[in-house]
Design an enzyme around this catalytic site. Structure first.
Site, short mmCIF file in Angstrom:
data_model
loop_
_atom_site.label_atom_id
_atom_site.label_comp_id
_atom_site.label_asym_id
_atom_site.label_seq_id
_atom_site.Cartn_x
_atom_site.Cartn_y
_atom_site.Cartn_z
N LYS A 13 0.84 -1.21 0.00
CA LYS A 13 0.00 0.00 0.00
C LYS A 13 0.87 1.26 0.00
O LYS A 13 0.67 2.16 -0.80
CB LYS A 13 -0.93 0.02 1.23
CG LYS A 13 -1.86 -1.18 1.31
CD LYS A 13 -2.79 -1.11 2.54
CE LYS A 13 -2.08 -1.15 3.87
NZ LYS A 13 -1.41 -2.44 4.18
N ARG A 88 -10.18 0.87 8.02
CA ARG A 88 -9.80 -0.51 8.34
C ARG A 88 -10.92 -1.24 9.06
O ARG A 88 -10.74 -2.41 9.41
CB ARG A 88 -8.60 -0.47 9.27
CG ARG A 88 -7.29 -0.89 8.62
CD ARG A 88 -6.25 -0.60 9.68
NE ARG A 88 -5.01 -1.27 9.53
CZ ARG A 88 -3.92 -0.74 8.99
NH1 ARG A 88 -3.96 0.42 8.41
NH2 ARG A 88 -2.80 -1.41 9.00
N ARG A 127 11.82 -5.06 5.27
CA ARG A 127 11.53 -3.67 4.94
C ARG A 127 12.37 -2.66 5.74
O ARG A 127 12.61 -2.83 6.91
CB ARG A 127 10.05 -3.38 5.23
CG ARG A 127 9.77 -1.87 5.21
CD ARG A 127 8.33 -1.54 5.24
NE ARG A 127 7.63 -2.11 6.37
CZ ARG A 127 6.32 -2.09 6.47
NH1 ARG A 127 5.60 -1.57 5.51
NH2 ARG A 127 5.74 -2.63 7.51
N ARG A 161 10.87 -0.41 11.36
CA ARG A 161 9.76 -0.21 12.30
C ARG A 161 9.79 -1.24 13.42
O ARG A 161 10.08 -2.40 13.18
CB ARG A 161 8.43 -0.33 11.53
CG ARG A 161 7.96 1.00 10.98
CD ARG A 161 6.88 0.86 9.97
NE ARG A 161 5.72 0.06 10.40
CZ ARG A 161 4.65 -0.12 9.64
NH1 ARG A 161 4.58 0.43 8.45
NH2 ARG A 161 3.66 -0.86 10.08
N ARG A 172 -0.96 -8.70 13.04
CA ARG A 172 -1.48 -7.71 12.10
C ARG A 172 -2.26 -8.38 10.98
O ARG A 172 -3.29 -7.87 10.53
CB ARG A 172 -0.32 -6.87 11.55
CG ARG A 172 0.20 -5.86 12.59
CD ARG A 172 1.61 -5.39 12.34
NE ARG A 172 1.78 -4.74 11.05
CZ ARG A 172 2.97 -4.51 10.49
NH1 ARG A 172 4.09 -4.89 11.10
NH2 ARG A 172 3.04 -3.91 9.33
#
Ligand code: AP5
Ligand code: ZN
Length: 217
Positions: A13, A88, A127, A161, A172
């Site tokens: 996203k 969400r 990431r 993160r 998640r």
């Protein structure tokens, strides 16, 4: 236009929203980024959100809607907005309808990035982002052209993160399937849903999104 990007953690996203920003001059609004900003600056919303985010659960609708309302201005909707990671839950989707209706706007497309859960753990654990401009990278799938130097801004500091670990990613993903996936039917019912197979290369998926956005404008 108002565009929504739906998809589980790691679906791409943020990566795709930033590319659409560059391609179409739209404004990306990520509630994840807004909440991380609130945590970093220690606001009341940030204090309430911190532990929930670290556990990989959804922050309360009340906080998220307040944070978005605060940020979403008429000048953004005039330029065109890509909502990344919002709504969400059904309650958030309904709140968004109300917000847009009050400024005479509507949702042009809700784009659902269709991916496989197993691959998301790999995407997320590799990431990292530029500490200066926020450009996203991946240890194997998207490295800077010159090692250690951000392609976009020349920055040399990168960060990861705290919720990007295998255990939190699983929570998640669970939250996504239980609370967010029902929005696919919600937007299908509104006639604005666009489903995009998103397991391919970043550029290939960007090509599909460019077509959708060009038509939705
Ligand atoms: P948020 O920041 O929104 O995180 P998320 O939804 O978990 O999504 P990610 O940012 O992890 O993934 P992405 O889809 O943007 O993937 P990316 O492009 O980076 O939310 C974080 C937390 O905040 C939530 O857990 C919750 O607590 C809270 N929150 C936020 N919004 C909320 C809301 N509305 N309500 C309640 N709580 C909320 O890509 C991932 C990696 O893969 C990158 O390294 C990238 O380079 C790579 N990659 C991307 N595309 C590809 C590809 N096609 N092939 C290979 N690699 C790829
Ligand atoms: Zn940078």
């Amino acid at each position: 236009p108002v565009l929504i990007l739906l998809g589980p953690p790691g679906a791409g996203k943020g990566t795709q929203a930033r590319m659409l920003e560059d391609a179409f001059g739209l404004v990306q609004l990520s509630t994840g980024d807004l909440l991380r900003g609130a945590v970093a600056s220690g606001t009341e919303a940030g204090l309430a959100a911190k532990a929930v985010m670290e556990a990989g659960e959804l922050v309360s609708d009340e906080i998220v809607i307040a944070v978005l309302k605060d940020r979403l201005g008429d000048d953004d909707t005039a330029k065109g907005v890509i909502l990344d990671g919002f709504p969400r839950t059904t309650a958030q989707a309904e709140a968004l309808d109300g917000l847009l209706a009050s400024s005479g706007q509507k949702i042009n497309a809700a784009i659902s990035l269709e991916v496989e859960d197993d691959a998301m753990v790999e995407r997320i654990s590799g990431r990292y982002t530029c500490g200066n401009c926020g450009e996203g990278y991946h240890d194997s799938f998207k490295t800077p052209a010159v090692d250690g130097i951000c392609d976009k801004c020349g920055g040399t500091e990168f960060k990861r993160r705290s919720d990007d670990n295998a255990e939190t990613v699983r929570s998640r993903l669970e939250a996504y399937h239980a609370q967010t996936a029902p929005l696919i039917d919600f937007y299908q019912g509104r006639g604005v849903l666009k489903e995009v197979a998103a397991m391919g290369a970043i550029e290939e998926i960007a090509g599909k999104l460019n077509e959708i956005v060009a038509q939705a404008r």
